[in-house]
Design a protein around this motif. Structure first.
Motif, PDB file in Angstrom:
ATOM      1  N   ALA A 183       0.824  -1.211   0.000  1.00 27.06           N
ATOM      2  CA  ALA A 183       0.000   0.000   0.000  1.00 27.06           C
ATOM      3  C   ALA A 183       0.854   1.256   0.000  1.00 27.06           C
ATOM      4  N   ALA A 184       2.016   1.191   0.671  1.00 28.09           N
ATOM      5  CA  ALA A 184       2.896   2.360   0.749  1.00 28.09           C
ATOM      6  C   ALA A 184       3.625   2.621  -0.549  1.00 28.09           C
ATOM      7  N   GLY A 185       3.733   1.607  -1.416  1.00 25.45           N
ATOM      8  CA  GLY A 185       4.374   1.799  -2.704  1.00 25.45           C
ATOM      9  C   GLY A 185       5.783   1.261  -2.822  1.00 25.45           C
ATOM     10  N   VAL A 186       6.168   0.298  -1.949  1.00 26.51           N
ATOM     11  CA  VAL A 186       7.469  -0.346  -2.092  1.00 26.51           C
ATOM     12  C   VAL A 186       7.517  -1.032  -3.460  1.00 26.51           C
ATOM     13  N   GLY A 187       8.565  -0.771  -4.215  1.00 27.94           N
ATOM     14  CA  GLY A 187       8.576  -1.171  -5.621  1.00 27.94           C
ATOM     15  C   GLY A 187       8.650  -2.653  -5.889  1.00 27.94           C
ATOM     16  N   GLN A 188       9.421  -3.387  -5.080  1.00 25.72           N
ATOM     17  CA  GLN A 188       9.579  -4.828  -5.297  1.00 25.72           C
ATOM     18  C   GLN A 188       9.527  -5.555  -3.967  1.00 25.72           C
ATOM     19  N   ILE A 189       8.699  -6.575  -3.896  1.00 26.10           N
ATOM     20  CA  ILE A 189       8.593  -7.397  -2.696  1.00 26.10           C
ATOM     21  C   ILE A 189       8.759  -8.855  -3.086  1.00 26.10           C
ATOM     22  N   THR A 190       9.740  -9.503  -2.470  1.00 26.97           N
ATOM     23  CA  THR A 190       9.888 -10.948  -2.594  1.00 26.97           C
ATOM     24  C   THR A 190       9.206 -11.583  -1.406  1.00 26.97           C
ATOM     25  N   LEU A 191       8.231 -12.441  -1.671  1.00 26.80           N
ATOM     26  CA  LEU A 191       7.425 -13.055  -0.613  1.00 26.80           C
ATOM     27  C   LEU A 191       7.738 -14.541  -0.550  1.00 26.80           C
ATOM     28  N   LEU A 192       8.364 -14.944   0.561  1.00 25.29           N
ATOM     29  CA  LEU A 192       8.812 -16.322   0.726  1.00 25.29           C
ATOM     30  C   LEU A 192       7.891 -17.104   1.649  1.00 25.29           C
TER      31      LEU A 192
END
Length: 288
Positions: free
Chosen positions: A55-64
């Motif tokens: 929601a904050a706009g972090v560009g890339q998230i790796t979800l493990l």
């Protein structure tokens, strides 16, 4: 993944971030967009952490997460719905997060993290978020973060209580200074949960902490059965996400060198100082 669009040749921030932009500034929002965050765990803590970072706009998230959604997860792991039972949590989480904010790159990882593959799985992420419930993986990830000088954001929950801390490279205490024996939860949080449950006359049947030493697959199954209220995960996970946002945008004071312990039954927040241990096996002065 642009957060800006052009109007009459001028860059204008996307409306979806408008309410936070006056607090974070254009530079802060751009820093969020440029960030790459690795979230270990798509469960009770991973759900609020990932949701608010997206929601904050972090560009890339790796979800493990290598685990599959189970009915017992649904009281707290709101990234997953009843229709997702049996699905891998990383893919189930990606589906919800991508729908929430299509501008964010979500990279699901379904492998179990080990000492042999941690570097490949974390890859180019610049921040590591511990949203785990088992000690073996936490130790591997914390050691990797220390060795690679990657900021490490820690949280854990139990019953009506939770804790948050931040470990940054640069000479301060590391995760292993805070938890020399690397228990899943330290004594202060365990004591807080036990006391709160006892004081509330809710009938404490919690044991002395044997469920904390999770690690192997069989123990991980035990760890999933520890008592937890879903709203506690929401509060503590939001606190952890807030620390990540503050770090990226360089706002406020981080919980570095501190352990924040929140007790939801008595509405208390205790702050414990974490000393740097000279004899720490990971960062101590006496290492050969």
């Amino acid at each position: 993944m642009w957060i800006y669009f052009l109007v009459d040749g001028m860059a204008v921030i996307s409306k979806k971030y408008f309410r936070q932009n006056s607090l974070l500034s254009d530079a802060g929002q751009q820093a969020l967009q440029n960030s790459r965050v690795f979230i270990a765990g798509a469960g009770g803590l991973g759900s609020p952490v990932a949701t608010y970072l997206v929601a904050a706009g972090v560009g890339q998230i790796t979800l493990l997460d290598f685990d599959a959604v189970d009915a017992t997860n649904l009281n707290r792991q709101f990234l997953h719905h009843e229709k997702d039972i049996g699905k891998n949590k990383a893919f189930s989480g990606k589906e919800k997060l991508s729908s929430q904010n299509p501008d964010i790159l979500i990279l699901p990882v379904t492998e179990k993290l080990t000492a042999n593959n941690v570097a490949d799985l974390v890859n180019n992420s610049e921040i590591i978020v511990d949203a785990l419930d088992n000690d073996e993986t936490r130790q591997i990830l914390a050691k990797f973060a220390h060795d690679r000088k990657i900021p490490y954001f820690h949280a854990a929950v139990y019953g009506f209580s939770g804790q948050v801390s931040v470990f940054l490279p640069g000479g301060g205490p590391c995760f292993f200074c805070a938890f020399p024996e690397s228990e899943l939860l330290p004594e202060p949080l365990l004591e807080s949960s036990l006391k709160s449950v006892s004081d509330s006359d809710s009938g404490s049947n919690i044991d002395s902490g044997s469920n904390f030493n999770s690690g192997s697959n069989s123990k991980c199954e035990t760890a999933e059965k520890f008592p937890i209220v879903g709203s506690v995960c929401g509060v503590v996970g939001s606190m952890e996400a807030n620390e990540v946002i503050k770090y990226i945008t360089q706002k406020g004071e981080l919980a570095t060198g501190k352990l924040l312990i929140w007790d939801g039954l008595i509405n208390s927040l205790d702050i414990l100082e974490i000393p740097k241990e000279e004899n720490c096996p990971v960062c101590g002065k006496n290492l050969e």
